[in-house]
Each structure stands twice: as structure tokens, then as C-alpha cells.
Design a protein around this motif. Structure first.
Motif: not given
Length: 388
Positions: A364, A305, A368
Motif C-alpha cells: 500500500e 496521507t 499510494a
């Protein structure tokens, strides 16, 4: 025509200033919140000096090999353990130490939090036995801080004279064959920076008001630290940069190396503050380091990611601060064991420097990455609570 100053008797002002610096008693050092390196590690330095049979440069307390051992750690023939002061590539330390043994000054360069000041202090302590000959660079640092100033009462009463002169740390180091330190060199105005050019190239400090000069004696050298990431940076002139041998201190190569650095420093700080032992919180330390490394690098540990990076540096020094604050919370308002709730607020403060942009980055990352990570539910809840 200039009159050279005898290096063994610069002037009464230097001796008076040196006497004041040496006025710290052993009891004062023991009670200090943060003792100077030469006081905090006096036992190790003495053990190294006693067993160091290698050649030493003029006026050095230890040989270059012993200085490197002091910084990197090791075990002496008699079994004395020297604790590591710097965890990083050995070659970097060897180059830095070797530079100080030549006529080149040393510039420690790196992003904020890479232990530049820490390494500078320990190098000076090991080489000269005194890390206090320090000029702290700021936007307001005057030329007198590097060269010399005047005692204006004496100056007005008797005119320019040796008694009226106030030596700078650099001037003292030149006269005594010691190691001077200049912190945050790039924060000093460019015209003040350049006062170092003659000192480093000619090894002399002119005193035009007296028609004299101070000649550096053997053993003198200078360590400067700088980074080019902070605001308010003044680029070094090419003439000045050529006078330095630049050594770049990198960020820790691996997460485990950074965990080791944070654990060691927090343990040292914690002992002086009577905080809980670090081993009880090693899992949280590892978690703090992981968060910092992922946000700093812009990608998760597994490489799957990509992440947005916040505006702050998220350095190892900041990780040490977060964990130390967490330990204080655990000691005074908890059960003494470092937990996620103790470090969450510190991490938020380190990450969110820009209230608008950085808060989006942090939210975020929480949703995430942290939310989906096995074993991090307590950390996610603690961070959500302080972020609300």
C-alpha cells in the motif's frame, strides 16, 4: 559477622581477570572489526584529558564537562575537533553524566535503535577508560553473571576460597571504582534483576560462602539499558527501579538529524570495511530515512496521507544497517555509488517482518506514496522488483 574486604585488594581472582581483559594489544585493537570505544577514539580522549582542567569525581578519567563534550562533540582550545558520538538533546547527555557522578545508577530507556548501547559504551569509556565491564542480559542470564561464580576445579579441590571465586564484571567495577554496564536489563529474569538491589542501595556485594563482602569504592557506578517494546520483557520491580535515575533516549526529532546520524555511523563502519564514501550516497540515505520515518509515524512527511505502520520498529539502527548493506552491494557488485537498487532489498527486509500483515502495509505504501512521488521512480521500480 561479615568481614569487609579491603577495596584496594579484593582478591587474586579480580586481578587475574583484570589482567586478561587488559591483554588486548594495540595491534589487536587496530585490527579489530569494531574496536572498543576507548580504543577507537583514544586520540580524542587523550586530547580531552590533556586540556581538561575542571574538577573530576574520584577515579574519573575526565570531568563531567569533558565527558559531555566527548559525547556531543566540539572543538578544544588547541583546535582539536571532537566528533559527536550522540546526536540529540544536550540536556539528556548532561543529566546522564551528572547521574554517574552521584550515587544513583543510570538507566537508559528507549525503543529499540535509539543508541542506548552506543551511549552506554561511550559513557563508560570516557568516565573509566574501560567499556568492557559488561553483563549482556538475556532470558538465560544467571545470578552469577551479576554477582560472582566459582572455579569448580579449585572449589572441589580446596573448598570455598578467594582463589576459587570468579568475579563478575559488576564485582570488578565495585572493587576498582569503575563503571559497569548491564545491557538489556529487562530481558534478565526478575529474580536475577533483583540481585542488583543490594549492590545499588548498600554499595556492597555479600559473599556469604566466605563470610565476607566486597565494598564498592568511590568511582563505582552502573549503567543499564532497557526497552519495553520487545518481546520477552521482564518488568523491573519498583524496588529496583527506584535505585536508578531513568533517562529516556528519544528517536531523532527531525529527518535531517536522523540523516546526519545514519551518515556518520555508516561512514565509520564503512571505513573499517573499505566501503565507498558516504557522501556519494547521501540522496539514498535521505530516502531510506524518509521511508522509515513515514512508516514509523504512520503519516507522510507532508501530513496529507495517513499510513499503516508495520510490526517492526524501523529504528535508526536498522536504517544504518540497510545503508551499510547497500554500500557493500554498490562496492562489490556495482560501480561504487549507492543507488536505489542497492537499498531496496534491505528496506523490504526491515519493513516486512510479518509476511502477511507487513507485506500488505508495504504494498500500500509503494502504490499510494512512492509511486506518486516526484523523483522516486527509480526507487519504486527497484522496490517493485525485489517485492515481486
Amino acid at each position: 559477622m561479615s568481614v569487609s574486604v579491603e577495596p584496594t585488594s579484593v582478591d587474586a581472582a579480580v586481578e587475574e581477570s583484570a589482567g586478561q581483559a587488559a591483554g588486548v594489544t594495540a595491534q589487536d585493537a587496530a585490527e579489530a572489526l569494531r574496536p572498543h570505544a576507548e580504543d577507537a577514539f583514544a586520540t580524542e580522549l587523550a586530547a580531552l584529558a590533556a586540556q581538561d582542567d575542571r574538577p573530576r569525581p574520584a577515579r574519573w578519567r575526565l570531568s563531567p564537562w569533558a565527558v559531555a563534550t566527548y559525547l556531543l562533540g566540539g572543538t578544544l582550545p588547541d583546535g582539536t575537533v571532537i566528533t559527536p558520538k550522540y546526536v540529540g538533546p544536550r540536556r539528556i547527555v548532561e543529566v546522564a553524566v551528572t547521574t554517574l557522578a552521584t550515587d544513583r545508577a543510570l538507566l537508559l530507556l528507549g525503543v529499540p535503535g535509539t543508541a542506548k548501547t552506543w551511549v552506554s559504551e561511550h559513557l563508560a569509556a570516557a568516565v573509566s577508560g574501560d567499556s568492557t565491564l559488561l553483563v549482556q542480559g538475556t532470558a538465560g542470564t544467571p545470578e552469577e553473571a551479576i554477582r560472582y561464580g566459582w572455579n569448580y576445579a579449585r572449589l572441589l579441590a580446596h573448598g570455598p576460597s578467594r582463589d576459587a571465586l570468579v568475579p563478575s564484571p559488576v564485582m570488578r567495577a565495585m572493587a576498582e571504582g569503575m563503571t559497569a554496564r548491564v545491557e538489556e536489563l529487562t530481558r534478565i529474569p526478575a529474580d536475577v534483576q533483583d540481585t542488583l538491589i543490594t549492590i545499588l542501595s548498600e554499595k556492597t556485594l555479600p559473599i556469604p560462602e566466605l563470610g565476607q563482602e566486597v565494598l564498592a569504592v568511590r568511582g563505582f557506578n552502573l549503567i543499564a539499558t532497557a526497552n519495553d517494546r520487545d518481546r520477552g520483557v521482564n518488568e523491573l520491580s519498583s524496588a529496583l527501579r527506584r535505585r536508578f535515575n531513568t533517562v529516556v533516549l528519544p528517536l531523532p526529532e527531525s529527518a535531517e538529524a536522523e540523516v546526519d546520524i545514519v551518515s556518520r555511523r555508516v561512514d565509520q563502519i564503512g571505513r573499517s570495511l573499505d566501503l565507498p564514501a558516504v557522501p556519494d550516497g547521501i540522496d539514498e540515505i535521505r530516502r531510506v530515512v524518509t521511508v522509515f520515518r513515514e512508516l514509523r509515524g504512520g503519516i507522510t512527511t507532508d501530513g496529507r496521507t495517513k499510513l499503516k505502520s508495520p510490526s517492526g520498529t524501523l529504528s535508526t539502527a536498522e536504517a544504518i544497517s540497510v545503508v551499510t548493506s547497500g554500500l557493500a552491494l554498490a562496492a562489490h557488485f556495482g560501480d561504487g555509488v549507492l543507488r536505489a537498487s542497492d537499498v531496496a532489498a534491505g528496506i523490504l527486509g526491515a519493513v516486512v517482518r510479518d509476511p502477511a500483515a507487513d507485506r500488505v502495509v508495504w504494498q500500500e505504501y509503494l502504490e499510494a506514496v512512492v509511486r506518486e512521488r516526484d523523483g522516486w521512480k527509480d526507487f519504486y521500480r527497484a522496490c517493485r522488483e525485489v517485492s515481486a
